[in-house]
Write an enzyme that holds these catalytic residues in place. Structure first.
Site, short mmCIF file in Angstrom:
data_model
loop_
_atom_site.label_atom_id
_atom_site.label_comp_id
_atom_site.label_asym_id
_atom_site.label_seq_id
_atom_site.Cartn_x
_atom_site.Cartn_y
_atom_site.Cartn_z
N HIS A 184 0.83 -1.20 0.00
CA HIS A 184 0.00 0.00 0.00
C HIS A 184 0.87 1.25 0.00
O HIS A 184 0.45 2.31 -0.48
CB HIS A 184 -0.90 0.03 1.24
CG HIS A 184 -1.94 -1.04 1.27
ND1 HIS A 184 -1.69 -2.30 1.74
CD2 HIS A 184 -3.24 -1.03 0.87
CE1 HIS A 184 -2.80 -3.03 1.65
NE2 HIS A 184 -3.74 -2.30 1.13
N ASP A 254 -5.11 -6.05 -7.72
CA ASP A 254 -5.24 -5.34 -6.45
C ASP A 254 -5.44 -3.86 -6.78
O ASP A 254 -5.38 -3.44 -7.95
CB ASP A 254 -4.00 -5.59 -5.57
CG ASP A 254 -4.30 -5.42 -4.08
OD1 ASP A 254 -5.35 -4.84 -3.74
OD2 ASP A 254 -3.47 -5.85 -3.25
#
Length: 340
Positions: A184, A254
């Site tokens: 992330h 993702d």
């Protein structure tokens, strides 16, 4: 106009006028909600109803990350606290049969909460291995250190979801467990040799290669493709995920807005789809980013539509007795999760 190969997030508890116009024009295949979108049961039902009305589809794919533990968008006081994956892993090491029963019950209970609100997809189970010294981004989200244990628990979790009307998404193909940083925030590079990955990280997914949906890892595997994360690596997707692992299901990227990715958002979406992802995922609801993502999309053709429908039809509507299931689950996991 047909659907576009994308799952979008939205900004808040209800849709803005801009979102209504944009989503009507782009017609995403589905949507994903986060804690910023989830306040009360009534509010969530209203938001999902808005999304269904816009799409014209009653059975719209609406995704959520409700793994349990620290990755749960639905929390008290309106929803129960759910155990992390590691609880079932600890129980499995003592009593595999009880662990599998507990994991199945837990996913049935999660599904009951999700379908009550209108959710149809849960981005779980995580099939990444527990690797000593790796970043905690996986940590207690993993079912264990061996592919056999992880796949065994992951399978019953998936069955619990499907039996209860929710599409599971195994993640993160072909394995995020060895990442030393959080994708992330940074770009993870795994320098483990392919031969070792094949017998460990990849094996967990190979044992679950009949899963209907899966999600990629934003990870570079140096020994396979040193230049591209799996999400945008044709080599990783075609040779490893589709080939060696044998996963034939629907492959989601993702989140395109994660820091492990680079390039414009148009390039991120286009490259993910060209490399072999079936659906691009963009989560944060940012208007500028979504407009850029839309420029890199492709519409869902007939062949992909057939594949999507065939997986969608795997969902059942098995009823469970909530109180009995919760009581049995509590008895099984309480020694390993005092918070129950």
């Amino acid at each position: 106009m047909g659907c576009n190969s994308v799952i979008f997030g939205c900004e808040a508890y209800s849709l803005t006028d801009w979102e209504k116009g944009f989503f009507s024009e782009i017609n995403p295949y589905g949507f994903i909600l986060f804690a910023r979108n989830c306040d009360t049961p009534e509010q969530i039902r209203n938001l999902i109803s808005e999304l269904r009305d816009l799409s014209g589809r009653d059975d719209l794919p609406v995704l959520v990350d409700q793994e349990g533990g620290r990755v749960a968008r639905l929390r008290p006081p309106h929803w129960r606290r759910t155990p992390p994956a590691a609880v079932f892993g600890k129980l499995y090491e003592v009593n595999p049969e009880k662990a599998l029963r507990a994991a199945y019950l837990n996913s049935c209970l999660i599904s009951h909460e999700l379908t009550d609100l209108g959710f149809t997809v849960d981005c779980a189970p995580v099939l990444d291995l527990t690797i000593p010294g790796a970043h905690e981004i996986v940590g207690d989200r993993s079912y264990g250190a061996t592919p056999e244990q992880v796949a065994a628990i992951g399978r019953v979790v998936s069955e619990g979801f499907l039996d209860s009307g929710v599409m599971p998404v195994v993640k993160h193909l072909p394995g995020h467990g060895r990442a030393m940083v959080d994708s992330h925030k940074e770009l993870p590079r795994v320098d483990t040799q392919k031969s070792e990955l094949t017998s460990s990280d990849f094996e967990a997914f190979r044992l679950m290669n009949d899963a209907p949906w899966g999600m990629t890892a934003h990870v570079i595997y140096q020994d396979i493709d040193p230049d591209n994360i799996a999400t945008v690596s044709e080599k990783v997707i075609q040779e490893i995920i589709r080939g060696e692992i044998g996963f034939e299901g629907i492959l989601l990227s993702d989140d395109l807005s994660m820091k492990a990715m680079h390039g414009t958002y148009e390039e991120r979406a286009r490259t993910a789809l060209q490399s072999g992802c079936d659906l691009a995922l963009h989560c944060n609801g940012d208007q500028v980013e979504m407009q850029a993502v839309a420029k890199g999309l492709t519409s869902i053709d007939n062949a992909k539509s057939v594949r999507l429908e065939s997986t969608w039809n795997l969902r059942k509507t098995t009823e469970i007795d909530w109180d009995d299931a919760l009581a049995e689950l509590t008895t099984l996991i309480s020694p390993y999760w005092p918070e129950t």
